[in-house]
Design a protein around this motif. Sequence first.
Motif, PDB file in Angstrom:
ATOM      1  N   LEU A  88       0.845  -1.192   0.000  1.00  0.00           N
ATOM      2  CA  LEU A  88       0.000   0.000   0.000  1.00  0.00           C
ATOM      3  C   LEU A  88       0.886   1.251   0.000  1.00  0.00           C
ATOM      4  O   LEU A  88       2.091   1.185   0.253  1.00  0.00           O
ATOM      5  N   GLU A  89       0.267   2.398  -0.252  1.00  0.00           N
ATOM      6  CA  GLU A  89       1.035   3.631  -0.442  1.00  0.00           C
ATOM      7  C   GLU A  89       1.878   4.018   0.771  1.00  0.00           C
ATOM      8  O   GLU A  89       2.939   4.612   0.634  1.00  0.00           O
TER       9      GLU A  89
ATOM     10  N   VAL B 286      -4.376   1.381  -6.094  1.00  0.00           N
ATOM     11  CA  VAL B 286      -4.991   1.622  -4.781  1.00  0.00           C
ATOM     12  C   VAL B 286      -4.804   0.425  -3.841  1.00  0.00           C
ATOM     13  O   VAL B 286      -4.632   0.584  -2.639  1.00  0.00           O
ATOM     14  N   HIS B 287      -4.826  -0.797  -4.403  1.00  0.00           N
ATOM     15  CA  HIS B 287      -4.676  -2.000  -3.578  1.00  0.00           C
ATOM     16  C   HIS B 287      -3.282  -2.605  -3.688  1.00  0.00           C
ATOM     17  O   HIS B 287      -3.066  -3.747  -3.296  1.00  0.00           O
TER      18      HIS B 287
END
Length: 314
Positions: free
Chosen positions: A77-78, A155-156
């Motif tokens: 994730l980010e 995003v995922h």
Amino acid sequence: MKKYCVGVDVGGTTVKLGVFLCDGTLLKKWEIPTNKEDHGAKIVPEIASSIQETLQAEGIAYDAVEGIGMGVPGPVLEDGTVNRCVNLGWGVFCVKKALEEATSLPVTVGNDATVAAVGEAWQGGGKGYSSVVMITLGTGVGGGIVLHGKPLHGVHGAGGEIGHMFVVPEETEVCGCGKKGCLEQVASATGIVKEARKALASSMMPSALRGVDPLTARDVCDAAKAGDELAKGVLEKLGHYLGLAMSHIAEVIDPEAFVIGGGVSKAGKILIDVSEKYFKEYSFHACRSAVITLATLGNDAGIYGAARMVIDEE
Ligand SMILES: [Zn+2]
């Protein structure tokens, strides 16, 4: 000004590491075994101490290091949290924070396939292009996307999962991911062997592959290069599905180049030619000029890309 950066590529059996100048020059690379004891709890501390020891041995001052980039085999994730790396025994935890605490250096983390794409776009087959899609044809099929110089994590953390793109509606077997009809089922080394076995069983065509046991993807590629019609048919099928997948990707993100890597890419020109033929046939005219080329960094793509991500953070 910071002069150095460190790239780390965490794999299921070895961790590859490299110290780079920020201009992309690789100064030193080395490997340590991946210690999977205690659900992989020792991996991050061992990476940290190996980096510290090597910097010291090379006479590189700690404060001249911009940071550490790391590629891991799973979704990220980010904020640098990994969402399970089955190969390493990792569950859900913030690997960025763990390595930052262990090294006191800034850390950037990405999915290994995306990170390899960043490496190939920086110093490899995609050098000179800012929007690059890398497709790795190995035991499985991996993918990574660099768009306008930036990695696309999604995003995922699943951006660029090209291997599981649905392209074979008539497929009856189940993919490792649980679906049917994934690109990986026909374009991976495993898929090539499976398709070659099917072709051998369903025809009487003479072929150098008859009786070869165990049969490998390399045998199939070598036979195709030598002109074996059955082996050429297997690569033709791979090229059709790879070209189809690339045409879909091109119509969504319109890249400048596709870089093909992984063990299967050792087939070389024959693989590029056949997938390019189908890509041109299937893709929309405005994105048809995308270049299809071979990866050049081999197993070093991950450390290059990881190092590059650190510089990108500036
Ligand atoms: Zn799949």
